[in-house]
Write a protein that holds these residues in place. Structure first.
Motif, short mmCIF file in Angstrom:
data_model
loop_
_atom_site.label_atom_id
_atom_site.label_comp_id
_atom_site.label_asym_id
_atom_site.label_seq_id
_atom_site.Cartn_x
_atom_site.Cartn_y
_atom_site.Cartn_z
N LEU A 111 0.76 -1.31 -0.05
CA LEU A 111 0.17 0.05 0.01
C LEU A 111 0.72 1.31 -0.15
N ALA A 112 1.93 1.17 0.79
CA ALA A 112 2.97 2.44 0.85
C ALA A 112 3.75 2.56 -0.32
N ALA A 113 3.98 1.68 -1.14
CA ALA A 113 4.61 1.53 -2.25
C ALA A 113 3.58 2.28 -3.49
N ALA A 114 2.27 1.60 -3.27
CA ALA A 114 1.37 2.23 -4.52
C ALA A 114 1.24 3.70 -4.20
N ARG A 115 1.16 4.25 -2.93
CA ARG A 115 0.99 5.75 -2.63
C ARG A 115 2.15 6.47 -3.19
N GLU A 116 3.44 5.73 -3.26
CA GLU A 116 4.62 6.45 -3.58
C GLU A 116 4.83 6.50 -5.14
N GLY A 117 3.75 5.96 -5.81
CA GLY A 117 4.16 5.87 -7.40
C GLY A 117 4.58 4.79 -8.02
N ALA A 118 4.32 3.55 -7.37
CA ALA A 118 4.93 2.42 -7.79
C ALA A 118 3.89 1.51 -8.81
N ASP A 119 4.53 0.62 -9.63
CA ASP A 119 3.56 -0.49 -10.10
C ASP A 119 3.92 -1.45 -8.83
N VAL A 120 2.89 -2.24 -8.38
CA VAL A 120 3.07 -3.11 -7.40
C VAL A 120 2.59 -4.44 -7.74
N VAL A 121 3.31 -5.30 -7.51
CA VAL A 121 2.78 -6.73 -7.58
C VAL A 121 2.81 -7.43 -6.14
N VAL A 122 1.92 -8.20 -5.60
CA VAL A 122 1.87 -8.78 -4.42
C VAL A 122 1.76 -10.17 -4.78
N THR A 123 2.68 -11.11 -3.85
CA THR A 123 2.56 -12.66 -3.97
C THR A 123 1.88 -13.15 -2.46
N GLY A 124 1.40 -14.27 -2.77
CA GLY A 124 0.97 -14.90 -1.47
C GLY A 124 0.17 -16.42 -1.95
N ARG A 125 0.16 -17.21 -1.16
CA ARG A 125 -0.65 -18.64 -1.31
C ARG A 125 -1.87 -18.41 -1.68
N ARG A 126 -2.85 -17.67 -0.77
CA ARG A 126 -4.20 -17.73 -0.77
C ARG A 126 -4.84 -16.72 -1.75
N ARG A 127 -5.33 -17.36 -3.12
CA ARG A 127 -5.72 -16.37 -3.99
C ARG A 127 -6.74 -15.31 -3.32
N GLU A 128 -7.83 -15.75 -2.82
CA GLU A 128 -8.76 -14.86 -2.28
C GLU A 128 -8.30 -13.63 -1.53
N VAL A 129 -7.28 -14.01 -0.66
CA VAL A 129 -6.54 -12.98 0.03
C VAL A 129 -5.70 -11.97 -0.77
N GLY A 130 -5.08 -12.46 -1.71
CA GLY A 130 -4.45 -11.67 -2.79
C GLY A 130 -5.32 -10.60 -3.51
N GLU A 131 -6.41 -11.18 -4.16
CA GLU A 131 -7.47 -10.61 -4.88
C GLU A 131 -8.29 -9.74 -4.18
N ALA A 132 -8.54 -9.91 -2.84
CA ALA A 132 -9.30 -8.89 -2.09
C ALA A 132 -8.48 -7.78 -1.83
N LEU A 133 -7.30 -7.92 -1.79
CA LEU A 133 -6.24 -6.77 -1.45
C LEU A 133 -6.04 -5.72 -2.79
N LEU A 134 -6.49 -6.22 -3.83
CA LEU A 134 -5.97 -5.66 -5.15
C LEU A 134 -6.89 -4.08 -5.04
N PRO A 135 -8.32 -4.33 -4.81
CA PRO A 135 -9.16 -3.04 -4.89
C PRO A 135 -8.53 -1.97 -3.89
N ARG A 136 -8.17 -2.20 -2.64
CA ARG A 136 -7.47 -1.24 -1.93
C ARG A 136 -6.12 -0.58 -2.50
N LEU A 137 -5.25 -1.76 -3.11
CA LEU A 137 -4.19 -1.11 -3.62
C LEU A 137 -4.50 -0.15 -4.87
N ARG A 138 -5.28 -0.34 -5.41
CA ARG A 138 -5.79 0.38 -6.67
C ARG A 138 -6.28 1.82 -6.29
N GLU A 139 -6.98 2.05 -5.32
CA GLU A 139 -7.19 3.22 -4.64
C GLU A 139 -6.27 4.24 -4.41
#
Length: 261
Positions: A24-52
């Motif tokens: 989230l901090a990297a997104a606010r600071e102007g980056a393209d951001v990729v997150v990884t993790g085992r649980r797809r539902e958790v990762g995809e749930a974070l994306l709307p917050r990141l894109r804000e």
């Protein structure tokens, strides 16, 4: 402030806890951001917050990866390079904190800690640094480690062994690739309020709903550390604003190593 304007940032273990905070901090600071993790539902749930928080023209993506599986960890870096053409910054934030003493730790538990807390970050770093060196461009890595790497609690024996190994790997990589302009640093974090810590306290220590208040009352500054505070420092270390700093392992805690009353 745009500390990471135009950078491609990969956060391994970035779907929750400290990793999500860094993303989230990297997104606010102007980056393209990729997150990884085992649980797809958790990762995809974070994306709307990141894109804000993204700057115009930037994007956020989730790549499913299990850091304990070397091939999966390395493939996550390859996926970022395929999507964006490069990796500029890597934060290794995945962690396993299950308990085990020296006398009680099984080989299986030890191997689990090494896989998540050392081997996975090592080979993710290997793949990211290889991309930086191949392109002949500068890059940065921040490994999230732990103040327990200095010795830690008796019930964290395999965790301490693995995190101490990651501290050593951080310094070794920094020394090996300083002439490539690849900077590698680590952050030894102390007791922090995260979803994972809540689950750990309840599962291993029988904690109730008031565990945060009870813990805070015994700490020098009267509270646990916060994810957003850690994330801001990680972003600083990933950015050019941290200058030529490499091979540093910063203790991020309210207790002072060696300080005695």
């Amino acid at each position: 402030m745009g500390l990471l304007d135009g950078k491609v940032v990969l956060v391994s273990g970035g779907t929750q806890g400290v990793g999500a905070g860094v993303a989230l901090a990297a997104a606010r600071e102007g980056a393209d951001v990729v997150v990884t993790g085992r649980r797809r539902e958790v990762g995809e749930a974070l994306l709307p917050r990141l894109r804000e928080h993204l700057a115009p023209g930037r994007s956020a993506e989730y790549v499913r990866a299990d850091v304990a599986d070397v091939a999966s960890a390395q493939a996550s870096v390859a996926a970022v390079v395929e999507r964006f053409g490069r990796v500029d910054c890597l934060c290794n934030a995945a962690g396993l904190t299950s308990r085990g003493t020296l006398l009680g730790t099984t080989p299986e538990l030890f191997d689990e800690h090494v896989a998540v807390n050392l081997r996975g970050p090592f080979f993710t770093m290997q793949a990211a640094v290889a991309d930086m060196v191949r392109r002949g461009e500068p890059g940065t890595v921040v490994n999230v480690t732990s103040t327990s790497a200095h010795g830690g609690q008796p019930y964290l024996a395999p965790y301490v062994a693995a995190k101490a190994g990651l501290v050593g790997a951080t310094r070794n990589a920094a020394h090996a690739h300083r002439a490539d302009r690849v900077r590698v640093n680590a952050l030894n974090i102390g007791w922090t309020d995260t979803e994972g810590e809540d689950a750990t306290q309840r599962a291993f220590h029988g904690a109730g709903d008031d565990w945060r208040e009870r813990a805070a009352s015994a700490l020098p500054m009267g509270r646990l550390g916060r994810v957003d505070e850690i994330a801001d420092l990680v972003v600083l270390l990933l950015s050019d604003r941290s200058g030529v700093v490499t091979g540093s392992v910063v203790d991020w805690d309210q207790n002072v190593l060696g300080g005695l009353d």
